[in-house]
Design a protein around this motif. Sequence first.
Motif, PDB file in Angstrom:
ATOM      1  N   SER A 164       0.910  -1.304   0.200  1.00  0.00           N
ATOM      2  CA  SER A 164       0.268   0.311  -0.236  1.00  0.00           C
ATOM      3  C   SER A 164       0.826   1.186   0.178  1.00  0.00           C
ATOM      4  N   THR A 165      -0.076   2.603  -0.806  1.00  0.00           N
ATOM      5  CA  THR A 165       0.810   3.558  -0.831  1.00  0.00           C
ATOM      6  C   THR A 165       0.260   4.426   0.410  1.00  0.00           C
ATOM      7  N   GLY A 166      -0.698   3.617   1.265  1.00  0.00           N
ATOM      8  CA  GLY A 166      -1.443   3.933   3.035  1.00  0.00           C
ATOM      9  C   GLY A 166      -2.376   4.373   3.246  1.00  0.00           C
ATOM     10  N   ASN A 167      -3.384   4.475   1.957  1.00  0.00           N
ATOM     11  CA  ASN A 167      -4.552   4.417   2.141  1.00  0.00           C
ATOM     12  C   ASN A 167      -5.387   2.786   2.277  1.00  0.00           C
ATOM     13  N   THR A 168      -4.523   1.835   1.764  1.00  0.00           N
ATOM     14  CA  THR A 168      -5.439   0.565   1.364  1.00  0.00           C
ATOM     15  C   THR A 168      -5.121   0.119   3.207  1.00  0.00           C
ATOM     16  N   SER A 169      -3.584   0.219   3.301  1.00  0.00           N
ATOM     17  CA  SER A 169      -3.804  -0.626   4.373  1.00  0.00           C
ATOM     18  C   SER A 169      -4.114   0.701   5.856  1.00  0.00           C
TER      19      SER A 169
ATOM     20  N   ILE B  21     -11.216  10.784 -12.765  1.00  0.00           N
ATOM     21  CA  ILE B  21     -10.970  10.474 -11.310  1.00  0.00           C
ATOM     22  C   ILE B  21      -9.141   9.814 -11.340  1.00  0.00           C
ATOM     23  N   PRO B  22      -8.426  10.110  -9.978  1.00  0.00           N
ATOM     24  CA  PRO B  22      -7.052   9.768 -10.065  1.00  0.00           C
ATOM     25  C   PRO B  22      -7.050   8.231 -10.233  1.00  0.00           C
ATOM     26  N   VAL B  23      -6.184   8.270 -10.754  1.00  0.00           N
ATOM     27  CA  VAL B  23      -5.885   6.324 -11.107  1.00  0.00           C
ATOM     28  C   VAL B  23      -4.215   6.342 -11.525  1.00  0.00           C
ATOM     29  N   GLY B  24      -3.967   5.815 -10.200  1.00  0.00           N
ATOM     30  CA  GLY B  24      -2.737   4.829  -9.340  1.00  0.00           C
ATOM     31  C   GLY B  24      -2.621   3.418  -9.359  1.00  0.00           C
ATOM     32  N   ASN B  25      -2.938   2.658  -9.610  1.00  0.00           N
ATOM     33  CA  ASN B  25      -2.664   0.523  -9.783  1.00  0.00           C
ATOM     34  C   ASN B  25      -4.582   0.757 -10.290  1.00  0.00           C
ATOM     35  N   ALA B  26      -4.965   1.323 -10.820  1.00  0.00           N
ATOM     36  CA  ALA B  26      -5.968   1.448 -11.246  1.00  0.00           C
ATOM     37  C   ALA B  26      -7.089   0.552 -11.067  1.00  0.00           C
ATOM     38  N   GLY B  27      -7.765   0.291 -10.208  1.00  0.00           N
ATOM     39  CA  GLY B  27      -8.545  -0.986  -9.494  1.00  0.00           C
ATOM     40  C   GLY B  27      -9.743   0.108  -9.759  1.00  0.00           C
ATOM     41  N   ASN B  28      -9.644   2.028  -9.029  1.00  0.00           N
ATOM     42  CA  ASN B  28     -10.710   2.112  -8.727  1.00  0.00           C
ATOM     43  C   ASN B  28     -11.581   3.074 -10.170  1.00  0.00           C
ATOM     44  N   ILE B  29     -10.707   3.264 -11.147  1.00  0.00           N
ATOM     45  CA  ILE B  29     -11.589   3.291 -12.520  1.00  0.00           C
ATOM     46  C   ILE B  29     -12.523   2.305 -12.736  1.00  0.00           C
TER      47      ILE B  29
ATOM     48  N   THR C 202       1.554  10.992  -3.257  1.00  0.00           N
ATOM     49  CA  THR C 202       2.213   9.735  -3.105  1.00  0.00           C
ATOM     50  C   THR C 202       1.449   8.333  -3.470  1.00  0.00           C
ATOM     51  N   ALA C 203      -0.043   8.763  -2.794  1.00  0.00           N
ATOM     52  CA  ALA C 203      -1.418   7.505  -2.739  1.00  0.00           C
ATOM     53  C   ALA C 203      -1.128   7.200  -4.553  1.00  0.00           C
ATOM     54  N   ILE C 204      -0.437   7.668  -5.393  1.00  0.00           N
ATOM     55  CA  ILE C 204      -0.776   6.926  -6.819  1.00  0.00           C
ATOM     56  C   ILE C 204       0.901   7.239  -7.358  1.00  0.00           C
ATOM     57  N   ARG C 205       1.989   7.436  -6.405  1.00  0.00           N
ATOM     58  CA  ARG C 205       3.308   7.093  -6.891  1.00  0.00           C
ATOM     59  C   ARG C 205       3.236   5.573  -7.269  1.00  0.00           C
ATOM     60  N   ILE C 206       2.872   5.335  -8.932  1.00  0.00           N
ATOM     61  CA  ILE C 206       3.214   3.833  -8.131  1.00  0.00           C
ATOM     62  C   ILE C 206       2.764   3.471 -10.451  1.00  0.00           C
ATOM     63  N   GLY C 207       4.168   2.661 -11.000  1.00  0.00           N
ATOM     64  CA  GLY C 207       4.853   3.101 -11.812  1.00  0.00           C
ATOM     65  C   GLY C 207       4.461   2.228 -13.057  1.00  0.00           C
TER      66      GLY C 207
ATOM     67  N   CYS D 264      -8.896  18.005   0.633  1.00  0.00           N
ATOM     68  CA  CYS D 264      -9.083  16.302  -0.026  1.00  0.00           C
ATOM     69  C   CYS D 264      -6.979  16.098   0.032  1.00  0.00           C
ATOM     70  N   GLU D 265      -6.708  14.724  -0.137  1.00  0.00           N
ATOM     71  CA  GLU D 265      -5.830  14.814  -0.066  1.00  0.00           C
ATOM     72  C   GLU D 265      -4.555  15.273  -1.483  1.00  0.00           C
ATOM     73  N   PRO D 266      -3.413  15.102  -1.671  1.00  0.00           N
ATOM     74  CA  PRO D 266      -3.272  15.526  -2.884  1.00  0.00           C
ATOM     75  C   PRO D 266      -4.282  14.435  -4.499  1.00  0.00           C
ATOM     76  N   ALA D 267      -3.527  13.433  -3.783  1.00  0.00           N
ATOM     77  CA  ALA D 267      -3.837  12.498  -5.032  1.00  0.00           C
ATOM     78  C   ALA D 267      -5.294  12.711  -5.529  1.00  0.00           C
ATOM     79  N   SER D 268      -5.786  12.674  -4.428  1.00  0.00           N
ATOM     80  CA  SER D 268      -7.226  12.941  -4.907  1.00  0.00           C
ATOM     81  C   SER D 268      -7.549  14.051  -5.993  1.00  0.00           C
ATOM     82  N   ALA D 269      -6.815  15.478  -5.946  1.00  0.00           N
ATOM     83  CA  ALA D 269      -6.827  16.742  -6.832  1.00  0.00           C
ATOM     84  C   ALA D 269      -6.637  16.031  -7.791  1.00  0.00           C
TER      85      ALA D 269
HETATM   86  N1  F0G Z   1      -6.305   8.257  -4.625  1.00  0.00           N
HETATM   87  C1  F0G Z   1      -5.748   7.571  -3.165  1.00  0.00           C
HETATM   88  C2  F0G Z   1      -6.367   8.339  -1.869  1.00  0.00           C
HETATM   89  C3  F0G Z   1      -5.583   6.101  -2.818  1.00  0.00           C
HETATM   90  O1  F0G Z   1      -5.106   6.482  -2.212  1.00  0.00           O
HETATM   91  C4  F0G Z   1      -5.014   6.065  -4.345  1.00  0.00           C
HETATM   92  C5  F0G Z   1      -4.411   4.161  -4.292  1.00  0.00           C
HETATM   93  C6  F0G Z   1      -5.330   6.261  -5.639  1.00  0.00           C
HETATM   94  C7  F0G Z   1      -6.349   7.465  -5.509  1.00  0.00           C
HETATM   95  C8  F0G Z   1      -5.427   5.801  -7.262  1.00  0.00           C
HETATM   96  O2  F0G Z   1      -7.076   4.454  -6.956  1.00  0.00           O
HETATM   97  O3  F0G Z   1      -4.551   2.709  -7.394  1.00  0.00           O
HETATM   98  O4  F0G Z   1      -7.761   2.432  -7.401  1.00  0.00           O
HETATM   99  O5  F0G Z   1      -5.857   3.486  -9.119  1.00  0.00           O
HETATM  100  N2  F0G Z   1      -3.438   4.124  -3.348  1.00  0.00           N
HETATM  101  C9  F0G Z   1      -3.765   2.653  -2.964  1.00  0.00           C
HETATM  102  C10 F0G Z   1      -3.617   2.342  -1.660  1.00  0.00           C
HETATM  103  C11 F0G Z   1      -2.600   2.374  -3.953  1.00  0.00           C
HETATM  104  O6  F0G Z   1      -2.210   1.791  -0.857  1.00  0.00           O
HETATM  105  O7  F0G Z   1      -3.859   2.612  -0.856  1.00  0.00           O
HETATM  106  P1  F0G Z   1      -6.613   3.226  -7.885  1.00  0.00           P
END
Ligand code: F0G
Length: 355
Positions: free
Chosen positions: A84-89, A184-192, A239-244, A286-291
């Motif tokens: 996790s980048t934090g929220n999942t954990s 929508i913000p995209v990190g690990n791409a599960g939410n989209i 950092t929440a979406i710091r995913i490569g 909101c947190e930075p990734a959300s913005a």
């Molecule tokens: N915004 C926040 C605040 C997040 O914590 C995450 C993902 C995303 C957007 C992106 O969502 O991964 O479904 O595309 N956080 C994960 C975590 C990776 O470990 O908390 P996603």
Amino acid sequence: FDRQSGIIARYREFLPVTDKTPLVSLHEGNTPLIHAANLSKKLGVELYVKYEGLNPTGSFKDRGMVMAVAKAVEEGSKTIMCASTGNTSAAAAAYAARSGLRCIVLIPSGNIALGKLAQAIAYGAEVIAIDGNFDEALNIVRDITAKEPITLVNSVNPYRIEGQKTAAFEVCDALADAPDILAIPVGNAGNITAYWKGFKEYKEAGKSSRLPHMYGFQAAGAAPLVLGQPVPNPETIATAIRIGNPASKDGALHAISESNGLVDSVTDDEILQAYQLLAKEEGVFCEPASAASLAGIIKLHRANKLPQGVKVACVLTGNGLKDPNIALKLVGEEPRSVPATHEAVMELVRQSGRE
Ligand code: F0G
């Protein structure tokens, strides 16, 4: 126990719930879709924000985690694990605590917001920091959970996607139909992936009449979907979406192409501007990734690529309180101190009024 609370009880007809699925809940979901009147005017659209920071652990992850934990309990699992980048954990730790499961989380050392770390520790998870990034942590966790009797609760667990799709239902209910655009913000791409599944299922069930265009936004230093290839060393202040190397890349690309949407990147500066606008012009922290979702919409507007007059819903995935250091760093100064007198306070108030 209130059986009507939480997403499992509320949306059980849409979820993989059996007679044996425990109705785990921390009253997640049912978050507000807030009309952003000031920003709507500036952008020439009807802008709404889905404030997922009001979930019990402060992020959208609660929707997916409650489902994943309920199924883990149903299947007799005793331990869950995630990278996790934090929220999942934070979410995993909370629902594991509530359900009596052991919870092990792997985080990228030095790259998780303070509030999230505090949550995982407070809820009693076993937190392991690795000298590596999220992608490396996820590889390790996938490997371990494939061999050990431990349930993987990252979004590659399909129950996570099932739970998270309920946010799309709520957006449709609040607007009496789907919006034109879902940003929508995209990190690990599960939410989209989850939102798109939700929008499609709600329409099939006759609860909405149309589908939105899905607009995904990545941080410029961590934008594998925009670049079309993995990013070995992702970097961003978000950092929440710091995913490569997003695990749900295919789901995201499918959502974007099937919805006739788009994926784009936003710089850290653009993210921080949107983050401040939401707080200072709409009162939504909101947190930075959300913005990143709003930052993307603003970027399109500046390039004359945002259709005017349409309904746009931006997903604000996590609460600003998760990462207080960013807000303090941006302002760049401590509160001014003065002697504890009426005069001293008023002098400063007059002075700041003139500045
Ligand atoms: N915004 C926040 C605040 C997040 O914590 C995450 C993902 C995303 C957007 C992106 O969502 O991964 O479904 O595309 N956080 C994960 C975590 C990776 O470990 O908390 P996603």
